[in-house]
Scaffold this motif. Structure first.
Motif, PDB file in Angstrom:
ATOM      1  N   VAL A   1       0.849  -1.186   0.000  1.00 21.19           N
ATOM      2  CA  VAL A   1       0.000   0.000   0.000  1.00 21.19           C
ATOM      3  C   VAL A   1       0.884   1.235   0.000  1.00 21.19           C
ATOM      4  CG1 VAL A   1      -1.761   1.272   1.278  1.00 21.19           C
ATOM      5  CG2 VAL A   1      -1.854  -1.232   1.173  1.00 21.19           C
ATOM      6  N   ASP A   2       0.586   2.189  -0.891  1.00 25.31           N
ATOM      7  CA  ASP A   2       1.372   3.410  -0.975  1.00 25.31           C
ATOM      8  C   ASP A   2       0.749   4.553  -0.185  1.00 25.31           C
ATOM      9  OD1 ASP A   2       3.199   2.153  -2.665  1.00 25.31           O
ATOM     10  OD2 ASP A   2       2.002   2.627  -4.444  1.00 25.31           O
ATOM     11  N   ASP A   3      -0.578   4.697  -0.298  1.00 25.98           N
ATOM     12  CA  ASP A   3      -1.204   5.862   0.328  1.00 25.98           C
ATOM     13  C   ASP A   3      -2.681   5.550   0.594  1.00 25.98           C
ATOM     14  OD1 ASP A   3      -1.563   8.371   1.368  1.00 25.98           O
ATOM     15  OD2 ASP A   3      -1.916   9.316  -0.585  1.00 25.98           O
ATOM     16  N   ILE A   4      -3.222   6.206   1.629  1.00 27.33           N
ATOM     17  CA  ILE A   4      -4.642   6.086   1.977  1.00 27.33           C
ATOM     18  C   ILE A   4      -5.164   7.491   2.238  1.00 27.33           C
ATOM     19  CG2 ILE A   4      -6.352   5.085   3.555  1.00 27.33           C
ATOM     20  CD1 ILE A   4      -4.251   2.960   4.265  1.00 27.33           C
ATOM     21  N   ARG A   5      -6.237   7.858   1.557  1.00 23.48           N
ATOM     22  CA  ARG A   5      -6.794   9.205   1.740  1.00 23.48           C
ATOM     23  C   ARG A   5      -8.312   9.138   1.576  1.00 23.48           C
ATOM     24  NH1 ARG A   5      -3.647   9.134  -2.777  1.00 23.48           N
ATOM     25  NH2 ARG A   5      -4.722   9.202  -4.806  1.00 23.48           N
ATOM     26  N   LEU A   6      -8.975  10.170   2.058  1.00 25.17           N
ATOM     27  CA  LEU A   6     -10.420  10.273   1.981  1.00 25.17           C
ATOM     28  C   LEU A   6     -10.829  10.877   0.651  1.00 25.17           C
ATOM     29  CD1 LEU A   6     -13.065   9.880   3.613  1.00 25.17           C
ATOM     30  CD2 LEU A   6     -12.855  12.266   4.322  1.00 25.17           C
ATOM     31  N   ARG A   7     -11.833  10.271   0.035  1.00 27.54           N
ATOM     32  CA  ARG A   7     -12.317  10.762  -1.259  1.00 27.54           C
ATOM     33  C   ARG A   7     -13.798  11.113  -1.128  1.00 27.54           C
ATOM     34  NH1 ARG A   7     -11.770   7.560  -7.082  1.00 27.54           N
ATOM     35  NH2 ARG A   7     -13.320   8.775  -8.240  1.00 27.54           N
ATOM     36  N   GLN A   8     -14.114  12.313  -1.552  1.00 30.70           N
ATOM     37  CA  GLN A   8     -15.481  12.824  -1.458  1.00 30.70           C
ATOM     38  C   GLN A   8     -15.928  13.302  -2.831  1.00 30.70           C
ATOM     39  OE1 GLN A   8     -17.754  13.363   1.547  1.00 30.70           O
ATOM     40  NE2 GLN A   8     -18.972  13.297  -0.313  1.00 30.70           N
ATOM     41  N   ASP A   9     -16.783  12.513  -3.499  1.00 29.06           N
ATOM     42  CA  ASP A   9     -17.349  12.924  -4.777  1.00 29.06           C
ATOM     43  C   ASP A   9     -18.662  13.648  -4.557  1.00 29.06           C
ATOM     44  OD1 ASP A   9     -15.227  11.767  -6.091  1.00 29.06           O
ATOM     45  OD2 ASP A   9     -16.255   9.837  -6.371  1.00 29.06           O
ATOM     46  N   ALA A  10     -19.028  14.505  -5.488  1.00 28.83           N
ATOM     47  CA  ALA A  10     -20.262  15.277  -5.365  1.00 28.83           C
ATOM     48  C   ALA A  10     -21.471  14.349  -5.341  1.00 28.83           C
ATOM     49  CB  ALA A  10     -20.375  16.273  -6.527  1.00 28.83           C
ATOM     50  N   GLY A  11     -22.319  14.527  -4.330  1.00 30.72           N
ATOM     51  CA  GLY A  11     -23.542  13.744  -4.222  1.00 30.72           C
ATOM     52  C   GLY A  11     -23.337  12.317  -3.787  1.00 30.72           C
ATOM     53  N   ALA A  12     -22.157  11.961  -3.330  1.00 34.41           N
ATOM     54  CA  ALA A  12     -21.868  10.585  -2.917  1.00 34.41           C
ATOM     55  C   ALA A  12     -21.251  10.601  -1.524  1.00 34.41           C
ATOM     56  CB  ALA A  12     -20.918   9.908  -3.912  1.00 34.41           C
ATOM     57  N   PRO A  13     -21.446   9.554  -0.747  1.00 35.32           N
ATOM     58  CA  PRO A  13     -20.834   9.507   0.589  1.00 35.32           C
ATOM     59  C   PRO A  13     -19.319   9.379   0.492  1.00 35.32           C
ATOM     60  CG  PRO A  13     -21.876   7.412   0.054  1.00 35.32           C
ATOM     61  CD  PRO A  13     -22.266   8.369  -1.025  1.00 35.32           C
ATOM     62  N   PRO A  14     -18.598   9.801   1.493  1.00 38.81           N
ATOM     63  CA  PRO A  14     -17.136   9.704   1.465  1.00 38.81           C
ATOM     64  C   PRO A  14     -16.673   8.251   1.520  1.00 38.81           C
ATOM     65  CG  PRO A  14     -17.894  10.444   3.615  1.00 38.81           C
ATOM     66  CD  PRO A  14     -19.094  10.449   2.723  1.00 38.81           C
ATOM     67  N   VAL A  15     -15.586   7.960   0.834  1.00 37.18           N
ATOM     68  CA  VAL A  15     -15.020   6.617   0.806  1.00 37.18           C
ATOM     69  C   VAL A  15     -13.518   6.732   1.010  1.00 37.18           C
ATOM     70  CG1 VAL A  15     -16.812   5.661  -0.681  1.00 37.18           C
ATOM     71  CG2 VAL A  15     -14.774   6.692  -1.707  1.00 37.18           C
ATOM     72  N   ALA A  16     -12.896   5.592   1.322  1.00 44.12           N
ATOM     73  CA  ALA A  16     -11.442   5.530   1.476  1.00 44.12           C
ATOM     74  C   ALA A  16     -10.815   5.141   0.152  1.00 44.12           C
ATOM     75  CB  ALA A  16     -11.071   4.535   2.567  1.00 44.12           C
ATOM     76  N   GLU A  17      -9.876   5.940  -0.304  1.00 42.59           N
ATOM     77  CA  GLU A  17      -9.172   5.672  -1.556  1.00 42.59           C
ATOM     78  C   GLU A  17      -7.786   5.138  -1.220  1.00 42.59           C
ATOM     79  OE1 GLU A  17      -9.170   8.176  -5.503  1.00 42.59           O
ATOM     80  OE2 GLU A  17      -7.566   8.901  -4.189  1.00 42.59           O
ATOM     81  N   VAL A  18      -7.538   3.892  -1.570  1.00 44.10           N
ATOM     82  CA  VAL A  18      -6.284   3.215  -1.246  1.00 44.10           C
ATOM     83  C   VAL A  18      -5.468   3.068  -2.521  1.00 44.10           C
ATOM     84  CG1 VAL A  18      -5.237   1.116  -0.331  1.00 44.10           C
ATOM     85  CG2 VAL A  18      -7.372   1.977   0.655  1.00 44.10           C
ATOM     86  N   SER A  19      -4.287   3.640  -2.510  1.00 44.76           N
ATOM     87  CA  SER A  19      -3.360   3.514  -3.647  1.00 44.76           C
ATOM     88  C   SER A  19      -2.329   2.444  -3.312  1.00 44.76           C
ATOM     89  CB  SER A  19      -2.668   4.845  -3.930  1.00 44.76           C
ATOM     90  OG  SER A  19      -3.629   5.846  -4.237  1.00 44.76           O
ATOM     91  N   PHE A  20      -2.085   1.539  -4.255  1.00 39.23           N
ATOM     92  CA  PHE A  20      -1.105   0.491  -4.026  1.00 39.23           C
ATOM     93  C   PHE A  20      -0.365   0.235  -5.332  1.00 39.23           C
ATOM     94  CE2 PHE A  20      -4.993  -1.581  -5.313  1.00 39.23           C
ATOM     95  CZ  PHE A  20      -4.597  -2.536  -6.224  1.00 39.23           C
ATOM     96  N   SER A  21       0.795  -0.351  -5.202  1.00 34.26           N
ATOM     97  CA  SER A  21       1.616  -0.667  -6.366  1.00 34.26           C
ATOM     98  C   SER A  21       2.053  -2.110  -6.290  1.00 34.26           C
ATOM     99  CB  SER A  21       2.832   0.259  -6.434  1.00 34.26           C
ATOM    100  OG  SER A  21       3.573   0.204  -5.224  1.00 34.26           O
ATOM    101  N   LEU A  22       2.273  -2.715  -7.456  1.00 35.20           N
ATOM    102  CA  LEU A  22       2.662  -4.110  -7.546  1.00 35.20           C
ATOM    103  C   LEU A  22       4.069  -4.229  -8.097  1.00 35.20           C
ATOM    104  CD1 LEU A  22      -0.615  -5.595  -9.089  1.00 35.20           C
ATOM    105  CD2 LEU A  22      -0.029  -5.316  -6.679  1.00 35.20           C
ATOM    106  N   GLU A  23       4.572  -5.439  -8.052  1.00 29.74           N
ATOM    107  CA  GLU A  23       5.891  -5.688  -8.626  1.00 29.74           C
ATOM    108  C   GLU A  23       5.850  -5.461 -10.138  1.00 29.74           C
ATOM    109  OE1 GLU A  23       6.743  -9.673  -7.567  1.00 29.74           O
ATOM    110  OE2 GLU A  23       6.994  -9.253  -5.413  1.00 29.74           O
ATOM    111  N   ASP A  24       6.988  -5.306 -10.729  1.00 31.31           N
ATOM    112  CA  ASP A  24       7.072  -5.078 -12.176  1.00 31.31           C
ATOM    113  C   ASP A  24       6.439  -6.242 -12.940  1.00 31.31           C
ATOM    114  OD1 ASP A  24      10.396  -3.642 -11.870  1.00 31.31           O
ATOM    115  OD2 ASP A  24       8.399  -2.722 -11.681  1.00 31.31           O
ATOM    116  N   ASP A  25       5.746  -5.855 -14.039  1.00 30.30           N
ATOM    117  CA  ASP A  25       5.162  -6.850 -14.943  1.00 30.30           C
ATOM    118  C   ASP A  25       4.190  -7.790 -14.212  1.00 30.30           C
ATOM    119  OD1 ASP A  25       6.748  -5.796 -16.951  1.00 30.30           O
ATOM    120  OD2 ASP A  25       8.395  -7.192 -16.487  1.00 30.30           O
TER     121      ASP A  25
END
Length: 352
Positions: A72-96
């Motif tokens: 996991v690289d980063d975790i932040r709160l995401r709030q779209d218009a007209g939608a409830p807030p959700v957790a946005e989790v960014s992650f990265s994988l090994e090459d290829d």
């Protein structure tokens, strides 16, 4: 006399210190990689949306089939218009390391300490072979949050109070292994349980009336306890009497069987004459039906005739008759003749 610095002893100590620092750094890197994993090169990055990412931290593992393939690289709160807030989790994988387009991301418990990891699985057998592009987002419909262990374990407090710490740890770990990733199933069970409870609550008056009626029935039975006991005792006496007379009852059953057989034989013997009688009755009924008018006239005149006969017989043991008609028939050898016949010409013998 001044001492010279930088001699062979100082140089040797510096070399030994450098070698020690290099070996220590290498061991530390290997230990860190063995315990938490160190990704030395970057790979494709993706984003996943979760309704709850509590306990997930940057640096936690991303696994496929239980094998670490990224972090996991980063975790932040995401709030779209007209939608409830959700957790946005960014992650990265090994090459290829490609991800199928139907990948499903689930946050699971790694251990009892509370560490979590992201498990990547396939939602279905996708035969198209389509994959996600780096930077794509896995939507809420293909993600599952971690089980809320705090709420779960709070429900087991009474049980945990009677267990030792080792037993509590073992039980907790087994519960996590069974229930992790089954949040939707547990939610469905709780929803059906709530629906059942609501239905029972809506029929509270009916249930109360049933209980009241049952109480009345039990009270009535209790008030007639002596009569009920007497009935039970009599029933027991009756059954005991039947048991005592079982030999006689058996003989009666055998006799009834014999009687049934004899009755069947009697009916079989009487059936032909009975059939003939029934046939004759049909002939008689046909004759009576054909002469119904004459029969009715005769029956209507019988009271008057009997009255006259009684009056005539009251004068003595004889009757005075006036002969009007006579008809005689003689049969010989199967041949019949009617040689005799008489008819009185007097007016009294004439028909009205």
């Amino acid at each position: 006399m001044a001492r010279r610095s930088g001699g062979p002893g100082t140089v040797g100590s510096g070399v030994r210190l450098g070698i020690f620092a290099l070996v220590t750094t290498l061991a530390l890197v290997l230990l860190t990689d063995a315990l938490g994993g160190v990704r030395l090169s970057g790979g494709p990055g993706y984003t996943a949306l979760f309704t709850d990412a509590t306990g997930l931290l940057p640096g936690d593992e991303v696994r496929i089939a239980g094998v670490k393939v990224g972090e996991v690289d980063d975790i932040r709160l995401r709030q779209d218009a007209g939608a409830p807030p959700v957790a946005e989790v960014s992650f990265s994988l090994e090459d290829d390391r490609p991800l199928p387009s139907d990948v499903h991301a689930t946050i699971r418990y790694r251990n009892l300490v509370g560490q979590r990891y992201v498990a990547l699985t396939r939602s279905s057998a996708d035969s198209t072979g389509a994959t996600l592009s780096p930077g794509d987002t896995i939507g809420l419909e293909r993600t599952s949050p971690a089980l809320d262990l705090t709420l779960l374990l709070n429900g087991f407090k009474p049980l945990f109070a009677a267990l030792s710490p080792e037993e509590v740890n073992e039980l907790s770990y087994e519960i996590i292994q069974v229930l992790q990733g089954e949040g939707s199933t547990i939610e469905g069970i709780l929803s059906h349980t709530a629906s059942l409870t609501s239905t029972l609550a809506a029929h509270d008056d009916t249930i109360g009336a049933v209980i009241d009626n049952l109480n009345e029935v039990l009270a009535t039975v209790a008030s007639r306890e002596d009569a009920l006991d007497t009935s039970i005792v009599r029933l027991q006496d009756f059954i005991s009497g039947l048991s005592a007379d079982r030999d006689a009852l058996g003989e009666a059953v055998v006799s009834m069987s014999e009687l049934t057989g004899q009755t069947a034989d009697l009916v079989a013997e009487a059936r032909p004459p009975l059939a003939a009688d029934v046939s004759a009755l049909e002939t008689l009924a046909t004759t009576l039906n054909a002469n119904a008018e004459t029969l009715e006239t005769t029956l209507a005149r019988l009271p008057v005739t009997y009255t006259e006969l009684t009056t005539t017989g009251s004068y003595g043991s004889w009757f005075n008759f006036f002969l009007c008609d006579m008809d005689g028939q003689v049969s010989v050898g199967g041949l019949s003749a009617n040689p005799v016949g008489f008819h009185s010409p007097f007016a009294r013998c004439q028909e009205d």
